[in-house]
Each structure stands twice: as C-alpha cells, then as structure tokens.
Design an enzyme around this catalytic site. Structure first.
Site, PDB file in Angstrom:
ATOM      1  N   GLU A 196     -66.816  28.956  -9.264  1.00  0.00           N
ATOM      2  CA  GLU A 196     -66.113  28.870 -10.758  1.00  0.00           C
ATOM      3  C   GLU A 196     -64.998  29.403 -10.868  1.00  0.00           C
ATOM      4  OE1 GLU A 196     -68.365  32.579 -12.184  1.00  0.00           O
ATOM      5  OE2 GLU A 196     -70.171  32.046 -10.494  1.00  0.00           O
ATOM      6  N   ARG A 255     -81.834  31.880 -14.108  1.00  0.00           N
ATOM      7  CA  ARG A 255     -80.767  32.833 -12.967  1.00  0.00           C
ATOM      8  C   ARG A 255     -80.678  33.875 -12.957  1.00  0.00           C
ATOM      9  NH1 ARG A 255     -77.577  27.888 -15.413  1.00  0.00           N
ATOM     10  NH2 ARG A 255     -75.980  28.298 -13.785  1.00  0.00           N
TER      11      ARG A 255
END
Length: 281
Positions: free
Chosen positions: A3, A270
């Site tokens: 990320e 998720r």
DNA sequence: TGCAGTGTTGCTTC
DNA sequence: CGAAGCAACACTGC
C-alpha cells in the site's frame, strides 16, 4: 500487500540506488511483463509514486509503470540468468523463498539489476510516452493521494459514497493509497465502525477520520511498511509495522484499548478486523 | 486430500 | 452511472 507506505519505501530506495543508471538489458519469463523490453536503452532519470503505482521516468519522454498488486515487489541486486532459470547472487536476502519468484529483470550499466518478484503474477507493467501513461484510464480515475488530500476534498468525496466507510477508504477513486491493512488500523484508531455508511458520517467523524489517516501512514512508512506475507523492500528486507499494528489480522486477540476480543468479518469480499466494543456502531 | 482463503484491480453483468 | 461478482494466479492452512 504493498500500500502507500510500502510503495513509498520502494520508490525512495530506487531513487537512492538506480537513479541515473542506463538499462542495458531486459529479461522476462511471462508474456504480461514483456513491456520491460521496451525500457532497454533508456536511462532512469527518477522514480515516482502515483497512488500505489511506481513510475520509472526514462529520459525526459517515457515512463515505465509498475504496479505490484498483491505479491509483487521490486528488488535491487544481482542474479545469474540461465535461460528461464534465475539464480540469486547478492544480497543474501534474495535467496529467501519470498524473493524467489522473479519474473522480470532490468540490468543496469553498473552491473546492478532490478528484479521483480511476484508469486501470483498479478503485477502490471506498462511502457509508454509520458502522455500515453498519464492518459491511462486507471490513472485518470484515481482520487487524490491519501497523504495530500485536504479535509474539504476528503469530506466532499467520502460523503457521496453509498458504501460503508471501510469500503470507501479502500476505493482508489475516492482517495488513493490505502488498502486493507491501513483501512483496518485507521478505523480502529478513529474509533469508527467499519460498517457505518460513508454518507452517514457526521462532520466530527469525518474530521477525526481525516486527521487519523496521515499519522498512521507516516508511522508505517517510518517502519518501512508491513511484511506479514510477501512485501519486502528493495534489499529483500521486511518492514517492521506488523509488530505494532492496531487491529489488522488480530482476530481473537484482545483490543489494545479496551481488551475486548477483536472480530473479523467479511465485507465486500475482504476481511475487516475491528473491536466490537470501542468502534461505535 | 481437496478446497476455501488470501487481497488489488479491472472487467463483466445487472 | 453504481455496485456486485468474478478473474487474473499460486501457495497456505484447515
């Protein structure tokens, strides 16, 4: 799972190690990475982060875009190329299993190499002129960077969404750079329920959320990122954020604030981790 | 053993 | 247009 903090760590490493070097050879073993061939002969004039994308500036006219997706990471070192077989030479970390799924290599004019390890081959490579790359629809759709977005922009964009705040934080078209790890930790830090609809957040909640994002990302960047599974820096080394993470992958452990048991639930495919006691409703 | 789970993003479908 | 579901992959854990 690279990320923003992991991608920034990689980009800073690359600027330190390969800026100014000319690419003298390119190797790949998977059709979708063939774009690296076109980088041959160009000089790396700099490396930049755009959301979670890595942009290699080649001379002043071209770009090579690399997206690491889930299991990809860029390494700098030396390998021996024997047909389709790649033998790691140095540094020693390259011999570790996680760094041993090399699918392309750029050889530089000083003998150093940039290797891309990507177990699941989800990664993406695109070569083009500056204009061609900047016109890619995926890049044009990106929202403002999570480190740069101001409160007004943030509130305006988040409020429009009809999804949960958890899904909204990870939506790269709203703001860019945040994935599952930091979405989980940011919401915990701000004491906000991941299941609350983005459009239902109060002004105070939006303010709190906005001013929580940057400190978490910066803290992770200073730790050189999170290496729970695959991510490694360009030397093949782990980041240290996982040890101090707030809720991500702490299911069944006790909340660092209130000692309640951390839960995990599915949200849009998720896993969201949260404290059912101190993260509101 | 076999199959669900892992998580980023783009494409297809509704 | 937005949102949901799946595909791109390969390895791990139950």
């Amino acid at each position: 799972m690279p990320e923003l903090p992991e991608v920034q760590t990689t980009v800073d490493d690359l600027n330190r190690k390969v800026r100014g070097r000319r690419i003298v050879a390119a190797w790949h073993d998977w059709p979708k990475f063939k774009a690296v061939e076109k980088a041959k002969g160009h000089t790396i004039s700099g490396v930049r982060r755009l959301a979670k994308n890595i942009l290699f500036h080649l001379g002043d006219s071209h770009l090579l875009l690399v997206h690491q997706k889930m299991t990809g990471h860029l390494l700098v070192g030396k390998w021996q190329i024997e047909g389709r077989k790649i033998i790691p030479l140095a540094p020693a970390e390259l011999k570790e299993k996680v760094n041993n799924y090399i699918h392309f290599i750029l050889t530089l004019d000083n003998g150093q190499m940039i290797g891309f390890s990507d177990l699941r081959k989800f990664g993406k490579v695109v070569f083009g002129t500056k204009e061609e790359i900047e016109d890619l629809p995926d890049l044009k759709k990106l929202g403002p960077d999570a480190l740069a977005v101001n409160y007004r922009q943030f509130a305006e964009r988040v409020r429009k969404r009809r999804k949960t705040i958890y899904q909204t934080l990870m939506d790269q078209t709203v703001i860019s750079g945040i994935g599952n790890i930091y979405a989980n930790d940011i919401l915990w830090q701000a004491r906000l329920s991941p299941f609350k609809l983005a459009s239902r957040l109060t002004g105070a909640e939006l303010k709190l959320l906005h001013r929580t994002i940057k400190p978490i990302l910066v803290k992770a960047f200073k730790a050189r990122g999170t290496s729970i599974d695959d991510y490694r820096d360009t030397a093949g080394k782990k980041g240290r954020y996982a040890a101090s993470r707030l809720v991500y992958q702490r299911e069944g452990e006790s909340c660092r604030r209130c000692r309640a048991t951390i839960l995990r639930k599915k949200q849009g495919g998720r896993s969201v981790h949260y404290c059912p006691k101190c993260q509101g409703r």
